[in-house]
Write an enzyme that holds these catalytic residues in place. Sequence first.
Site, mmCIF file in Angstrom:
data_model
loop_
_atom_site.group_PDB
_atom_site.id
_atom_site.type_symbol
_atom_site.label_atom_id
_atom_site.label_comp_id
_atom_site.label_asym_id
_atom_site.label_seq_id
_atom_site.Cartn_x
_atom_site.Cartn_y
_atom_site.Cartn_z
ATOM 1 N N LEU A 4 0.990 -1.319 -0.074
ATOM 2 C CA LEU A 4 0.079 -0.025 0.109
ATOM 3 C C LEU A 4 1.417 1.309 -0.025
ATOM 4 C CD1 LEU A 4 -2.773 -1.076 2.589
ATOM 5 C CD2 LEU A 4 -2.558 -1.013 0.193
ATOM 6 N N ASN B 199 3.231 -7.595 6.719
ATOM 7 C CA ASN B 199 4.409 -6.452 8.175
ATOM 8 C C ASN B 199 3.734 -5.593 8.510
ATOM 9 O OD1 ASN B 199 5.114 -5.508 5.742
ATOM 10 N ND2 ASN B 199 6.665 -4.279 6.221
ATOM 11 N N GLU B 200 2.187 -5.500 8.449
ATOM 12 C CA GLU B 200 1.807 -4.250 8.906
ATOM 13 C C GLU B 200 1.966 -3.344 10.278
ATOM 14 O OE1 GLU B 200 -0.646 -5.552 5.456
ATOM 15 O OE2 GLU B 200 0.286 -6.627 6.944
ATOM 16 N N GLY C 179 0.834 -5.516 1.258
ATOM 17 C CA GLY C 179 -0.256 -5.112 -0.053
ATOM 18 C C GLY C 179 0.442 -5.871 -0.751
#
Length: 301
Positions: free
Chosen positions: A107, A176-177, A152
Amino acid sequence: MALAVRMRVPCRALLCAGAQLRGAALGRPEWAAGGGDGARRFASLRVLVEPGAEGVAVMKLKNPPVNSLSLDFLTEFLISLEKLENDKAFRGVVITSDCPNVFSAGLDLREMYGRNPGHYAEYWKAVQELWLRLYLSNLVLVAAINGSCPAGGCLMALTSDVRILSDSPKSVIGLNETLLGIVAPFWFKDTLVNTIGHRASERALQLGLLFPPAEALQVGLVDHVVPEDQVQSMALSVMAHWLAIPDHARQLTKAMMRKATADRLIKQREADIQNFVSFISRDSIQKSLQIYLEKLKQKKG
């Protein structure tokens, strides 16, 4: 049979809105001569499609430097995917990167920082649409992952029927957010759980793990690990195996396997958008994103 062969999620409204909003900046996909057997390549500013033999196309992500999933990129990608899905000559797509050492960094944080709630909602709807269209596509999708694939980018890969990863130290993959101070939504989680199981997903999501090739293969996050120069050839070889199955039988089976997961998001799309807007608008989250973006600028400097 209760299941329909084609489980297309309508995206015309999103595509039209995107085209109207960005106009010439999008660079509508243009047909150009090339390919064999009358096939033609087409491209937009950020996506290149190269038709090949036996009904297979190669989609190359070309949004340098790291193929971040910006709103413009998402719109162009969906337009290109729809073009392939509407052309009966195509049965499969290899998704890969045109940028060195990176499949997709995920993202675009610039779409989630310092904007207004309306923009956040539009962006998240486009991310949802990307996942739904890929996850429910009747085409055989093979991810030829030729570089790093976090967040993403990993989500895109997880929607594919097959994932092939290059055997390179730079080719890490995972959601890995949490390392960025944000939380993967439930449909990210569901896709990962469907792939590697609940316990492995719980650990990976909480720790924000990025798996190197050998570990990604061991945990089942990817199906094949091959040398960098063999990723696309392996993708085409695997594709031939999948295309040997009659389309209608494979498509019905894919729909049966994926419908429940997709329906969870379809039924909660608006609530999921509002949850995202509320979460990303928090001062603490905006501060975390600001710090991370400043670190990225320092690295570039």
